[in-house]
Design an enzyme around this catalytic site. Sequence first.
Site, PDB file in Angstrom:
ATOM      1  N   CYS A  44       0.781  -1.328   0.220  1.00  0.00           N
ATOM      2  CA  CYS A  44      -0.140   0.102  -0.033  1.00  0.00           C
ATOM      3  C   CYS A  44       0.911   1.346  -0.078  1.00  0.00           C
ATOM      4  CB  CYS A  44      -0.886   0.034   1.383  1.00  0.00           C
ATOM      5  SG  CYS A  44      -1.933   1.594   1.390  1.00  0.00           S
ATOM      6  N   CYS A  87      -0.449   4.193   1.982  1.00  0.00           N
ATOM      7  CA  CYS A  87      -0.335   3.992   3.538  1.00  0.00           C
ATOM      8  C   CYS A  87       1.165   4.399   3.832  1.00  0.00           C
ATOM      9  CB  CYS A  87      -0.703   2.602   4.200  1.00  0.00           C
ATOM     10  SG  CYS A  87      -2.225   1.855   3.328  1.00  0.00           S
ATOM     11  N   ASP A  88       2.057   3.757   3.135  1.00  0.00           N
ATOM     12  CA  ASP A  88       3.554   3.733   3.683  1.00  0.00           C
ATOM     13  C   ASP A  88       4.534   4.576   2.827  1.00  0.00           C
ATOM     14  OD1 ASP A  88       2.779   1.667   5.387  1.00  0.00           O
ATOM     15  OD2 ASP A  88       2.951   0.188   3.916  1.00  0.00           O
TER      16      ASP A  88
END
Length: 309
Positions: free
Chosen positions: A135, A138-139
């Site tokens: 992701c 997200c990261d």
Amino acid sequence: MVEEVYDVAIIGGGPAGMTAGIYAGRAHLKACILEGMSTGGQMFTTAVIENYPGYDSIDGPALTQAMEEQVRRWDVKILYMHVTGLKRQADLFAIEVLSGETIHAKTVIAAAGSKPRRLGVPGENEFQGRGVSYCATCDGAFFRGKSVAVVGGGDSAVEEGLYLTRFVDKVTIIHRRDQLRASRHLQERAFANPKIEFIWDSVVEAIEGHQAVEQLRVKNVKTGAVTTLPADGVFIYVGMLPNSEFLQGVVELDPWGYVVAGEDTVTSEPGIFAAGDIRTKSLRQIVTAVADGAVAAMAAEKYLGERGL
Ligand code: NAP
């Protein structure tokens, strides 16, 4: 003794499930959405959405929030429960959830979507959360100023690779063939981006490091040559697997695990409908998922009406 019975239980709170909820609510059906994680599904973890009509560009969490607010306005319950099994009990479906409870419903809309396929190479599990990610939204920000690899050649790999260039100095896309699967306009943007490099005809054999990812072992499938690519992180986008485990033996699945259902969302089991990415279909997009959600809710309403349920 069954206490509460829903007209329709929608399994999955992504765009398909939330749209089914809106349509079911508007049809005055007693509906719930069972969601194991957070609403939005893959949409929630998508950085930028540029192909949902009405928005030139919107981020996944914002579109998720807008849909969820709309669901709640129609009095549809969102229950945070992970579904583990499903069986028919006389006229009802009994839906088993992880906490041990059972939810009863007259019809079911399976809209549980899909999850990222894993590479299955050494280091992938060990370094998840320490450089291995599925992701970018997200990261990605954790890799500011660093070098990362992206594995895959589809829309997701290229789109998320482009997104990562906002943070990182260099993205190396590793693809097992010499041609991308991604759509033409994404390819053109990636080829024109000076931060993106490609390694063609190659697969990742291992992800290596000490505390976190430091390098990848990459094998050229044509020559057999194995090289080492230094990388602070690796984002894996090699396709999806349907979340259909709870439907095994309940409805017909295709060899890849997708629920066999046509555009009418009707499955092999009367009363169970399939919407969104979990269904056999040619185009898996937010727009096609929301279309399925609407069709499935109306199909459930018709099923209930015809049986006087
Ligand atoms: P996908 O289209 O199935 O692409 C998966 C990619 O991973 C392919 O390039 C495939 O290679 C490669 N791959 C598969 N297994 C591999 C392995 N074991 N090792 C190395 N590479 C492997 O999956 P996706 O990109 O996640 O997209 C899923 C669906 O969502 C698609 O329908 C896509 O169009 C859609 N989507 C659309 C958008 C958009 O419209 N903007 C954005 C994201 C996703 P091969 O090409 O050789 O098979």
